[in-house]
Design a protein around this motif. Sequence first.
Motif, PDB file in Angstrom:
ATOM      1  N   LYS A   3     -33.837 -64.405  66.028  1.00 44.40           N
ATOM      2  CA  LYS A   3     -33.223 -64.307  64.703  1.00 44.40           C
ATOM      3  C   LYS A   3     -32.751 -62.884  64.420  1.00 44.40           C
ATOM      4  CE  LYS A   3     -35.597 -68.160  62.432  1.00 44.40           C
ATOM      5  NZ  LYS A   3     -36.478 -68.552  61.294  1.00 44.40           N
ATOM      6  N   LEU A   4     -33.552 -61.888  64.852  1.00 45.48           N
ATOM      7  CA  LEU A   4     -33.180 -60.490  64.670  1.00 45.48           C
ATOM      8  C   LEU A   4     -31.920 -60.172  65.467  1.00 45.48           C
ATOM      9  CD1 LEU A   4     -33.771 -57.666  63.589  1.00 45.48           C
ATOM     10  CD2 LEU A   4     -35.266 -57.293  65.566  1.00 45.48           C
ATOM     11  N   ILE A   5     -31.841 -60.673  66.694  1.00 46.54           N
ATOM     12  CA  ILE A   5     -30.676 -60.438  67.540  1.00 46.54           C
ATOM     13  C   ILE A   5     -29.434 -61.091  66.938  1.00 46.54           C
ATOM     14  CG2 ILE A   5     -29.651 -60.928  69.798  1.00 46.54           C
ATOM     15  CD1 ILE A   5     -32.434 -60.683  71.006  1.00 46.54           C
ATOM     16  N   GLN A   6     -29.612 -62.319  66.422  1.00 47.38           N
ATOM     17  CA  GLN A   6     -28.486 -63.015  65.811  1.00 47.38           C
ATOM     18  C   GLN A   6     -28.001 -62.290  64.556  1.00 47.38           C
ATOM     19  OE1 GLN A   6     -29.975 -66.953  65.175  1.00 47.38           O
ATOM     20  NE2 GLN A   6     -29.692 -67.599  67.307  1.00 47.38           N
ATOM     21  N   SER A   7     -28.953 -61.769  63.783  1.00 50.66           N
ATOM     22  CA  SER A   7     -28.587 -61.010  62.576  1.00 50.66           C
ATOM     23  C   SER A   7     -27.842 -59.744  62.943  1.00 50.66           C
ATOM     24  CB  SER A   7     -29.845 -60.666  61.777  1.00 50.66           C
ATOM     25  OG  SER A   7     -30.503 -61.835  61.330  1.00 50.66           O
ATOM     26  N   LEU A   8     -28.320 -59.068  63.982  1.00 50.61           N
ATOM     27  CA  LEU A   8     -27.660 -57.850  64.449  1.00 50.61           C
ATOM     28  C   LEU A   8     -26.265 -58.161  64.965  1.00 50.61           C
ATOM     29  CD1 LEU A   8     -27.742 -54.834  65.122  1.00 50.61           C
ATOM     30  CD2 LEU A   8     -28.802 -55.422  67.311  1.00 50.61           C
ATOM     31  N   ASP A   9     -26.156 -59.281  65.679  1.00 49.58           N
ATOM     32  CA  ASP A   9     -24.866 -59.717  66.213  1.00 49.58           C
ATOM     33  C   ASP A   9     -23.860 -59.933  65.090  1.00 49.58           C
ATOM     34  OD1 ASP A   9     -23.245 -60.940  68.533  1.00 49.58           O
ATOM     35  OD2 ASP A   9     -23.241 -62.524  67.013  1.00 49.58           O
ATOM     36  N   GLU A  10     -24.272 -60.646  64.038  1.00 52.81           N
ATOM     37  CA  GLU A  10     -23.392 -60.924  62.905  1.00 52.81           C
ATOM     38  C   GLU A  10     -23.030 -59.652  62.150  1.00 52.81           C
ATOM     39  OE1 GLU A  10     -21.835 -63.639  61.858  1.00 52.81           O
ATOM     40  OE2 GLU A  10     -22.519 -64.645  63.680  1.00 52.81           O
ATOM     41  N   ALA A  11     -24.030 -58.777  61.942  1.00 50.36           N
ATOM     42  CA  ALA A  11     -23.788 -57.532  61.218  1.00 50.36           C
ATOM     43  C   ALA A  11     -22.800 -56.644  61.970  1.00 50.36           C
ATOM     44  CB  ALA A  11     -25.102 -56.796  60.991  1.00 50.36           C
ATOM     45  N   LEU A  12     -23.008 -56.515  63.284  1.00 54.27           N
ATOM     46  CA  LEU A  12     -22.120 -55.681  64.090  1.00 54.27           C
ATOM     47  C   LEU A  12     -20.698 -56.229  64.076  1.00 54.27           C
ATOM     48  CD1 LEU A  12     -21.720 -53.327  66.044  1.00 54.27           C
ATOM     49  CD2 LEU A  12     -22.363 -54.858  67.917  1.00 54.27           C
ATOM     50  N   SER A  14     -19.321 -58.138  61.817  1.00 54.00           N
ATOM     51  CA  SER A  14     -18.748 -58.006  60.477  1.00 54.00           C
ATOM     52  C   SER A  14     -18.200 -56.602  60.253  1.00 54.00           C
ATOM     53  CB  SER A  14     -19.799 -58.330  59.414  1.00 54.00           C
ATOM     54  OG  SER A  14     -20.186 -59.685  59.487  1.00 54.00           O
ATOM     55  N   VAL A  15     -19.005 -55.602  60.608  1.00 53.15           N
ATOM     56  CA  VAL A  15     -18.588 -54.210  60.397  1.00 53.15           C
ATOM     57  C   VAL A  15     -17.388 -53.859  61.269  1.00 53.15           C
ATOM     58  CG1 VAL A  15     -19.283 -51.797  60.649  1.00 53.15           C
ATOM     59  CG2 VAL A  15     -20.873 -53.452  59.656  1.00 53.15           C
ATOM     60  N   MET A  16     -17.415 -54.237  62.537  1.00 54.92           N
ATOM     61  CA  MET A  16     -16.315 -53.909  63.434  1.00 54.92           C
ATOM     62  C   MET A  16     -15.041 -54.650  63.065  1.00 54.92           C
ATOM     63  SD  MET A  16     -17.622 -51.579  65.182  1.00 54.92           S
ATOM     64  CE  MET A  16     -16.190 -51.278  66.233  1.00 54.92           C
ATOM     65  N   SER A  17     -15.188 -55.856  62.535  1.00 57.41           N
ATOM     66  CA  SER A  17     -13.989 -56.613  62.135  1.00 57.41           C
ATOM     67  C   SER A  17     -13.266 -55.941  60.974  1.00 57.41           C
ATOM     68  CB  SER A  17     -14.365 -58.053  61.760  1.00 57.41           C
ATOM     69  OG  SER A  17     -15.128 -58.098  60.563  1.00 57.41           O
ATOM     70  N   TRP A  18     -13.986 -55.130  60.195  1.00 51.58           N
ATOM     71  CA  TRP A  18     -13.339 -54.398  59.111  1.00 51.58           C
ATOM     72  C   TRP A  18     -12.234 -53.501  59.640  1.00 51.58           C
ATOM     73  CZ3 TRP A  18     -18.339 -52.333  56.243  1.00 51.58           C
ATOM     74  CH2 TRP A  18     -19.034 -53.429  55.713  1.00 51.58           C
ATOM     75  N   LEU A  19     -12.406 -52.967  60.853  1.00 48.83           N
ATOM     76  CA  LEU A  19     -11.408 -52.065  61.439  1.00 48.83           C
ATOM     77  C   LEU A  19     -10.069 -52.770  61.622  1.00 48.83           C
ATOM     78  CD1 LEU A  19     -13.562 -50.276  64.175  1.00 48.83           C
ATOM     79  CD2 LEU A  19     -12.969 -49.436  61.890  1.00 48.83           C
ATOM     80  N   VAL A  20     -10.111 -54.091  61.760  1.00 51.27           N
ATOM     81  CA  VAL A  20      -8.884 -54.870  61.907  1.00 51.27           C
ATOM     82  C   VAL A  20      -8.402 -55.393  60.562  1.00 51.27           C
ATOM     83  CG1 VAL A  20      -7.852 -56.930  62.937  1.00 51.27           C
ATOM     84  CG2 VAL A  20      -9.477 -55.551  64.256  1.00 51.27           C
ATOM     85  N   PHE A  21      -9.311 -56.032  59.831  1.00 57.67           N
ATOM     86  CA  PHE A  21      -8.897 -56.742  58.627  1.00 57.67           C
ATOM     87  C   PHE A  21      -8.749 -55.848  57.393  1.00 57.67           C
ATOM     88  CE2 PHE A  21     -10.679 -60.252  61.177  1.00 57.67           C
ATOM     89  CZ  PHE A  21      -9.575 -61.081  61.172  1.00 57.67           C
ATOM     90  N   ALA A  55      -8.785 -61.973  55.773  1.00 58.73           N
ATOM     91  CA  ALA A  55      -8.761 -60.789  54.912  1.00 58.73           C
ATOM     92  C   ALA A  55     -10.199 -60.370  54.596  1.00 58.73           C
ATOM     93  CB  ALA A  55      -7.996 -61.074  53.617  1.00 58.73           C
ATOM     94  N   ILE A  56     -10.320 -59.232  53.960  1.00 55.71           N
ATOM     95  CA  ILE A  56     -11.622 -58.766  53.478  1.00 55.71           C
ATOM     96  C   ILE A  56     -11.891 -59.378  52.113  1.00 55.71           C
ATOM     97  CG2 ILE A  56     -12.977 -56.743  52.821  1.00 55.71           C
ATOM     98  CD1 ILE A  56     -12.456 -56.705  55.736  1.00 55.71           C
ATOM     99  N   ARG A  57     -13.098 -59.811  51.869  1.00 54.21           N
ATOM    100  CA  ARG A  57     -13.450 -60.365  50.557  1.00 54.21           C
ATOM    101  C   ARG A  57     -13.151 -59.326  49.476  1.00 54.21           C
ATOM    102  NH1 ARG A  57     -16.429 -64.993  50.598  1.00 54.21           N
ATOM    103  NH2 ARG A  57     -17.175 -64.579  48.489  1.00 54.21           N
TER     104      ARG A  57
END
Length: 220
Positions: A3-12, A14-21, A55-57
Amino acid sequence: MMKLIQSLDEALYSVMSWLVFYPLTFWRTMIRPLEMMAYADREASDRGEDQYDDAIRPPLFLFITLLISHGLELLVMGQNPLIADRHGLAALVDSDFALLGLRLLLFSLFTLTMAVTLLRRQGTRLTHTSLRRPFYGQCFAAAPFALLIGIGTLMMSGGRPMLDVAGLVTIVAALVWYLGVQSLWFSRKLGISMLAGFGNAALATIISLVLFVSAAVIIS
């Protein structure tokens, strides 16, 4: 552990996708602000996982924009004097994160005032559900406005005549852009003339500015 790995995966991701969106969202908002505000209306009807897929929320978009503005201030001026001030309510703003949160609340006054004004003019009952759509749409418009105001203010803080003029021009341009967008928004939403739309936009902007300045003065 998984669960920790999955949370880290989603967080990473999400943050990196900001560079595009983020830049895509900012560009679309600057060029077609009314389309982005209508987009926020449409997305509110989608399921949570399907919302703002390209897009970004809106509230996050406003937050990231203010974060960029704050980063520019740190780069050019260093720490804001308000953080070091320990008098009165200014003592509550004791870190860059607290200052960023304050700015988010202050600029959110514009989004809230515009959204409430629209609902009142439409005769719509004010509820959490009815307020969300226009509030989210207004977050798109408020973000470029906040960034331009921040850049203009930063230019005028250097004490150089040429930069003071450039800063003032930037702030005026931000107000003209914002009022223009809001005038069109009110005009289309209420089915009224551009002049009447401008009247609603100007009144809501004045109320927002009074609340903004009052809160800033109280805290400082």
